[in-house]
Design an enzyme around this catalytic site. Structure first.
Site, PDB file in Angstrom:
ATOM      1  CD1 TRP A 155      -2.552   1.759   0.522  1.00 21.32           C
ATOM      2  CD2 TRP A 155      -2.031   1.796   2.700  1.00 21.32           C
ATOM      3  NE1 TRP A 155      -3.272   2.766   1.119  1.00 21.32           N
ATOM      4  CE2 TRP A 155      -2.974   2.810   2.448  1.00 21.32           C
ATOM      5  CE3 TRP A 155      -1.566   1.633   4.009  1.00 21.32           C
ATOM      6  CZ2 TRP A 155      -3.460   3.662   3.443  1.00 21.32           C
ATOM      7  CZ3 TRP A 155      -2.055   2.475   4.999  1.00 21.32           C
ATOM      8  CH2 TRP A 155      -2.980   3.480   4.718  1.00 21.32           C
ATOM      9  CG  ASP A 236      -2.380  -2.889   7.300  1.00 17.17           C
ATOM     10  OD1 ASP A 236      -1.944  -2.025   6.511  1.00 17.17           O
ATOM     11  OD2 ASP A 236      -3.496  -2.793   7.861  1.00 17.17           O
ATOM     12  CE  LYS A 272     -10.018  -0.136   2.200  1.00 22.65           C
ATOM     13  NZ  LYS A 272      -9.067   0.641   3.028  1.00 22.65           N
TER      14      LYS A 272
END
Lengths: 427, 417
Positions: A155, A236, A272
């Site tokens: 990311w 993560d 999300k």
């Protein structure tokens, strides 16, 4: 006389010259690349344009989707007469952080049962990454200069997050262009060669941006290596449930590492999987070796949190706390998650079928269904990406990453055809 | 299946025990820790005068009706939950800047205020501190009034600034040490940053008069270009101090009018009762729209690696109120209501101490101080005794939150004091 007046005037009011002095050397920072992509998409008048850069779920009509369970929980909250806007504790809403921890570690978790997990509410996943990184920068027993190993690629914001707190990011091999899959050998070679007690950032599931995840066997092998080397796992977890559709399935790697006793922390985001992007709801869970350790870790995380935000925002925490702790709402949430995950998986299968069976596009497109989560590394090279963006008005990032959420029944044929043409060089 | 790959090396007892073994217990927060102690106390007469959150006449949190209305409007609108931009909700930040600086303020009219949404006042101060540490070319030192809000020091220190103090509170008069303040600002190294509480100084409640603000402005500007100081305003109580948002913004607006370039931290925690929703804004006045764009881009660089973008809910509430004429008017009345109750508590406490109890000492400062907090003049040992014996909780520096007083407990408080 005029000079004297001038002098007086300049003493009383500051001249524009003086104004210009203070911020005149502040350089213009480059715009966020995803932002630029979205802006270009918005400005494009082409009627069939498609935005495959978006990192947020879209329904089949290309609209943002507020989960029905979230609307329901919001209604409950808004109408709760006992509700106020008082400060949360520094480490966040306890009923939220406790339930969030259970979601990650599971009810059978030894770490949870033994009170060894410190859970702090954070400003979504970014906040968790930042707080975890900051904590490590202050308290980790570094073996050499503060460093963290990040997958190549990862990311975009990971690099900035760690640099910001004085931890130097180092890349490790991850994505293999020729297989459009995982370079496991390259990955494990780095794990073995890294100095003992190195920190590695691991994507719990649905690797961003590639969509390529290790298998459970590979995760087990990684855990072996981590234990041998005394490495630290910085997990993560931004897509639990969102990847396969199943909350338990998607968190297996994290739980395996916890079971094995690998030193670790977990960054969690509900952006999300609950579609709560803008309410910034996440958590940091630090696993310690003993209960009293967890208390001390909590006290230090509080000190760090206090000088940055004082205490975290209430609304998102109350919503998720409600959903996680109410069996009916929790079940409804699981259904909503499946709607999103299954639509994305469906789009993967459809795109794969179109390229492989209908259009017979040169190359192997199996990676589209092997990869998981919102993103997919298509395998398109920069030239092909450029063609797709400029000629077909299909917006994706330069590395060939697409957001499956941007695909829908209305545009999938067009996208498949455009990819086909780009590969054949006929776009 | 996994037997080959999985060598059973479970080091749980040995390895993970050692990782955080050396982490020391951090200190309890000086302010928020008071509420923890209060909550643990079982005495029915206990009073919490610690944390600065408004309480109504019955000692209960007060949800502003305008806030409730704004939430209902938002719920009916069924908006989405998409990410806000890094600098937050534009409808909110624009209105927040207007509230602080005034609609006809030159930098507002010229479009040269760089403003970002922040995680309430703390977040605004932190963004400001980090921005100044990186981009303010002339100094890395910030001067705070002595005393100041306890969290100011760690915020600025962790931002990378050196923290120093200027004289502010005079213990003898329980008022402003104006001469000391002026002297210290005059002696501060050129171009240092100076933090100014825009109104309702926390923790003392002692504010400069408007005349004194004018003099402070002159000193900050100084007679020579070289000796200028950089003013960083912390405005956490606009409207909440005097009951008038206009009046409470006097210092900020005067400075800007006088040509100062300022930094400003705003909080809507108290004046909209939005404490836990974390609604705030950080702004800088710049010299041109082009400069504002550069500054704006660098504010984003500060924010992005900390938390990407701010929470929507509270800012949307605030923006809804500020941008609707009716709600705005309703809100202004509600803020005045809170301020008035606090002022009446000050009067009542003063009367009790002076007339009813004839308590030795001069208690005029209780009435002359402004805002939520009052410096009682009590010493740490005395505050400790009050907590242990009388179950009255305040911060160790003798600061009380007037909002924690009401008709039911004021008698008990006055007697124990």
């Amino acid at each position: 006389m005029a000079n004297r007046a001038q002098q007086l005037l300049s003493h009383i009011k500051m001249s524009t010259e003086e104004h210009a002095q203070i911020w005149s050397n502040v350089p213009l920072a480059p715009e966020d690349s995803i932002f630029k992509l979205t802006a270009a998409y918005k400005a494009d008048p082409f009627p069939q344009k498609v935005n495959l850069g978006v990192g947020a779920y879209r329904d089949d009509n290309n609209k943002p989707w507020v989960l029905p369970v979230v609307r329901k929980a919001t209604h409950i909250l808004i109408n709760d007469l006992g509700r106020d806007h008082e400060y949360l504790p520094i480490t966040g809403l306890p009923e939220y952080t406790s339930a969030a921890g259970k979601l990650i570690f599971g009810l059978q978790s030894a770490a949870l049962k033994e009170g060894r997990v410190t859970s702090v509410q954070t400003i979504s996943g970014t906040g968790a990454n930042h707080l975890g990184a900051l904590f490590l920068s202050r308290f980790y027993q570094w073996n050499g200069p503060p460093t963290i190993y990040l997958s190549n690629p990862t990311w975009a914001n990971h690099h900035a997050i760690f640099k910001n707190v004085g931890i130097e990011p180092k890349d490790h091999p991850y994505f293999e262009a020729k297989t459009v899959g995982l370079d496991f050998v390259g990955f494990t070679d780095t794990v073995k060669a890294a100095p003992a007690r190195s920190i590695f950032l691991l994507h719990a599931c649905a690797h961003n941006p590639t969509g390529v995840d290790p298998t459970m066997e590979q995760w087990a092998e990684l855990a072996n290596l981590f234990l041998e080397k005394g490495h630290y796992a910085f997990f993560d977890c931004a897509y639990q449930g969102f990847a396969s559709g199943d909350l338990e399935q998607d968190i297996k790697a994290v739980r395996h590492f916890e079971e094995r006793g690998v030193p670790m922390l977990v960054c969690q985001s509900f952006a999300k999987n609950a579609g709560l992007y803008s309410e910034r709801i996440g958590a940091l869970h630090v696993v310690g070796g003993a209960k009293d350790e967890a208390t001390r870790v909590k006290s230090q995380l509080s000190v760090l949190q206090r000088s940055e935000i004082s205490n975290p925002p209430g609304f998102g925490a109350r919503l998720i706390g409600l959903i996680l702790n109410d069996p009916v709402l929790f079940d409804e949430w699981k259904v909503d998650i499946k709607v999103m995950a299954h639509r994305i998986i469906d789009m993967r299968y459809q795109l794969h079928a179109k390229l492989t069976n209908e259009l017979k596009t040169p190359g192997n497109w199996d990676h589209i269904i092997k990869q998981i989560g919102m993103f997919s590394f298509t395998g398109l090279n920069p030239t092909q990406v450029k063609a797709v963006v400029e000629k077909a008005h299909i917006y994706m990032t330069g590395n060939g990453r697409i957001s499956m959420a941007g695909l829908n029944s209305g545009n999938i044929a067009y996208v498949a055809e455009s990819i086909d043409k780009a590969v054949r060089g006929t776009l | 299946m996994l037997s080959i790959a999985r060598r059973q090396i479970n080091s749980r007892a040995v390895r993970s025990a050692s990782i955080w073994a050396a982490v020391a217990q951090g200190p309890p927060d000086a302010i928020l820790g008071v509420t923890e102690a209060f909550k643990a106390d079982k005495d029915p007469k206990k009073i919490n005068l610690g944390v600065g959150a408004y309480r109504d006449e019955n000692g209960k949190p007060y949800v502003l009706p305008s806030v409730k209305k704004a939430e209902e409007i938002m719920a009916a609108a069924m908006g989405d939950k998409e990410y806000l931009p890094i600098t937050g909700d534009a409808g909110f930040t624009k209105a927040a800047a207007k509230l602080a600086y005034g609609a006809d303020s030159a930098p507002i009219v010229d479009g040269r205020i760089a403003v970002t949404q922040s995680i309430s006042g703390t977040g605004a101060l932190r963004i400001g501190g980090a921005f100044l540490a990186r981009h303010y070319p002339h100094s890395k030192t910030i001067y705070l009034p002595v005393p100041s809000w306890g969290n100011h020091t760690p915020i600025f220190r962790d931002s990378g600034l050196e923290v120093k103090g200027y004289r502010y509170f005079d213990k003898k008069t329980v008022g402003l040490d104006f001469n000391g303040l002026i002297e210290d600002l005059k002696n501060a190294p050129e171009r240092s940053i100076v933090l100014l509480h825009a109104c309702a100084h926390n923790p003392t409640g002692v504010d400069p008069t408007q005349e004194q603000w004018k003099q402070i402005s002159d000193v900050v500007k100084a007679s020579g270009y070289e000796k200028k100081l950089f003013p960083f305003f912390d405005m956490a109580y606009q409207g909440f101090a005097s009951g008038s948002t206009l009046r409470d913004a006097f210092a900020v607006r005067y400075f800007v009018e006088q040509g100062h370039q300022v930094a400003l931290s705003q909080s809507f925690a108290k004046n909209m009762g939005l404490y836990g929703e974390r609604v705030g804004a950080f702004s800088l006045t710049t010299s041109s729209p082009e400069e504002k764009a550069r500054v704006d881009s660098q504010l984003k660089i500060v924010i992005r690696p900390m938390y990407s973008n701010p929470p929507l809910h509270g800012a949307r509430i605030a923006g809804t109120i500020l941008n609707d004429t009716q709600l705005y008017a309703q809100w202004e009345a509600e803020v005045k209501g809170m301020a008035d109750r606090i002022i009446s508590m000050r009067d009542a406490l003063y009367n009790k101490l002076t007339h009813d109890l004839n308590t030795p000492g001069e208690w005029g400062h209780i009435k002359s101080q402004i805002g939520m907090f009052s410096f009682t003049g009590l010493k740490p040992e005395q505050t400790k005794a009050l907590a242990e014996k009388a179950h009255i909780y305040m911060t160790g520096d003798g600061r009380i939150s007037m909002a924690g007083l009401n008709a039911h407990n004021i008698g008990y408080f006055a007697e124990e004091d």
